[in-house]
Design an enzyme around this catalytic site. Structure first.
Site, PDB file in Angstrom:
ATOM      1  CG  HIS A 199      38.438  24.472  -8.406  1.00 17.39           C
ATOM      2  ND1 HIS A 199      39.716  24.160  -8.007  1.00 17.39           N
ATOM      3  CD2 HIS A 199      38.483  24.646  -9.752  1.00 17.39           C
ATOM      4  CE1 HIS A 199      40.516  24.156  -9.077  1.00 17.39           C
ATOM      5  NE2 HIS A 199      39.796  24.431 -10.139  1.00 17.39           N
ATOM      6  CG  HIS A 206      40.993  28.835 -11.236  1.00 20.08           C
ATOM      7  ND1 HIS A 206      41.126  28.933 -12.607  1.00 20.08           N
ATOM      8  CD2 HIS A 206      40.861  27.502 -10.975  1.00 20.08           C
ATOM      9  CE1 HIS A 206      41.071  27.741 -13.146  1.00 20.08           C
ATOM     10  NE2 HIS A 206      40.910  26.842 -12.180  1.00 20.08           N
ATOM     11  CD  GLU A 236      44.232  26.187 -10.801  1.00 19.71           C
ATOM     12  OE1 GLU A 236      43.640  25.545  -9.894  1.00 19.71           O
ATOM     13  OE2 GLU A 236      44.180  25.876 -12.016  1.00 19.71           O
TER      14      GLU A 236
END
Length: 338
Positions: free
Chosen positions: A83, A166, A303
């Protein structure tokens, strides 16, 4: 639409351009914290965050043969970069929210300038996030999210990008887990993984997922998912998907609350995660408000994104941003109570 508006049903935060509240039928269906400072101190699960400069995992926290070099990223998931690194875009303060009119709808805009070298990524890029909310029909709340990333620096010729949200959803908010949720996935095809959660390169049918558009139920501990499901083969994915039609990725509902959520996107894939690694302690706000602990399977993350490890050479067209080009994507969340 204001950043905190009862009629819009949403609250957004500057940190990570995060979705803090998504209210449907009097219930907040996203996991989060009651005040902004707790996102800085306790948001290891990435609640509500805008993820970037890349999404999900990058193998070995390295990007090879980019601008003729190898770039070392921050390894924050074993050997991999997850991420965007230790301080990815979800941990950064965006400029905003700024009220805007986008595509004929009132909304808010967030922007973030990511400098060359941040978390190891080359080139300066500007990320813009637009949120617009409305009603498609009586009782249905709709949130549209649009992402754009532009290469604005002169430090190099190319970089890699990928953006998603997210948020974790729980359609039975008084329950500590997602037990009882009815789930429908639009595909059973996923990226098979090696022991470090990096795609092997093979796309196959998921053993725990039923046939596409077949409803199944989540129990207190099973089935468990943390997988990237794919709708498109890697060689047909444009850098900017916003001109493509929205496609439904996931539908979910809960029989106890009669709440429903449908998530669609222009993106070719989506991570479906049942939250096994959520671990947030009981907290107290600055005003003395108590927040219960949140543990494994407290929420479901969906996501919309490009492939996991998209910067690898054979998939790089999905995320390779050069000077004069723009990366883009759209997602839509439709929620209602029966």
């Amino acid at each position: 639409m204001s950043p905190q508006s009862p009629e819009s049903a949403f609250t957004f935060l500057a940190q990570g351009a995060a979705i803090q509240e998504f209210n449907v039928g009097g219930e907040n269906i996203v996991l989060g914290f009651p005040e902004a400072n707790l996102y800085k101190s306790h948001n290891a699960p990435y609640f509500g965050e805008t993820i970037g400069r890349t999404t999900n995992r990058v193998k070995g926290a390295k990007i090879h043969n980019l601008n003729g070099k190898t770039y070392a990223l921050h390894s924050n998931d074993g050997p991999n970069c997850l991420h965007g690194g230790g301080q990815g875009w979800g941990k950064k303060d965006f400029d905003g929210p700024m009220p805007v009119n986008r595509n004929g709808k009132e909304g808010v805009q967030f922007t973030y300038l990511s400098q060359d070298g941040e978390e190891g990524y080359p080139g300066t890029v500007e990320c813009t996030v637009w949120y617009t909310a409305g009603k498609e029909e009586e009782g249905t709340t709709v949130l549209d999210v649009e992402y754009q990333v532009e290469f604005v620096g002169d430090e190099c010729d190319e970089t890699v990008v990928g953006v998603t949200n997210h948020s974790y959803f729980n359609l039975n908010p008084t329950s500590p887990t997602i037990d009882g949720h009815a789930i429908t996935l639009s595909t059973d095809q996923y990226l098979t993984l090696d022991p470090n959660s990096i795609p092997t390169g093979e796309i196959a049918a998921h053993a725990s997922a039923p046939k596409p558009n077949t409803t199944f139920f989540l129990g207190p501990t099973t089935p468990s998912f943390d997988d990237c499901f794919v709708l498109d083969p890697p060689n047909i994915i444009p850098l900017d998907t916003r001109s493509l039609p929205l496609r439904t990725l996931v539908r979910m509902s809960h029989p106890a609350t009669k709440l429903n959520l449908e998530i669609s996107s222009t993106e070719p894939a989506f991570q479906f995660y049942t939250g096994e690694h959520i671990e947030v302690p009981a907290l107290e706000t600055s005003t003395g408000e108590k927040m219960a602990a949140k543990g494994p399977r407290a929420g479901i993350a969906v996501e919309p994104s490009r492939y996991v490890d998209a910067p690898r050479s054979e998939w790089r067209g999905q995320c390779l941003l050069k000077k004069g080009e723009i990366w883009g994507a759209k997602s839509r969340y439709r929620a209602w109570k029966e």
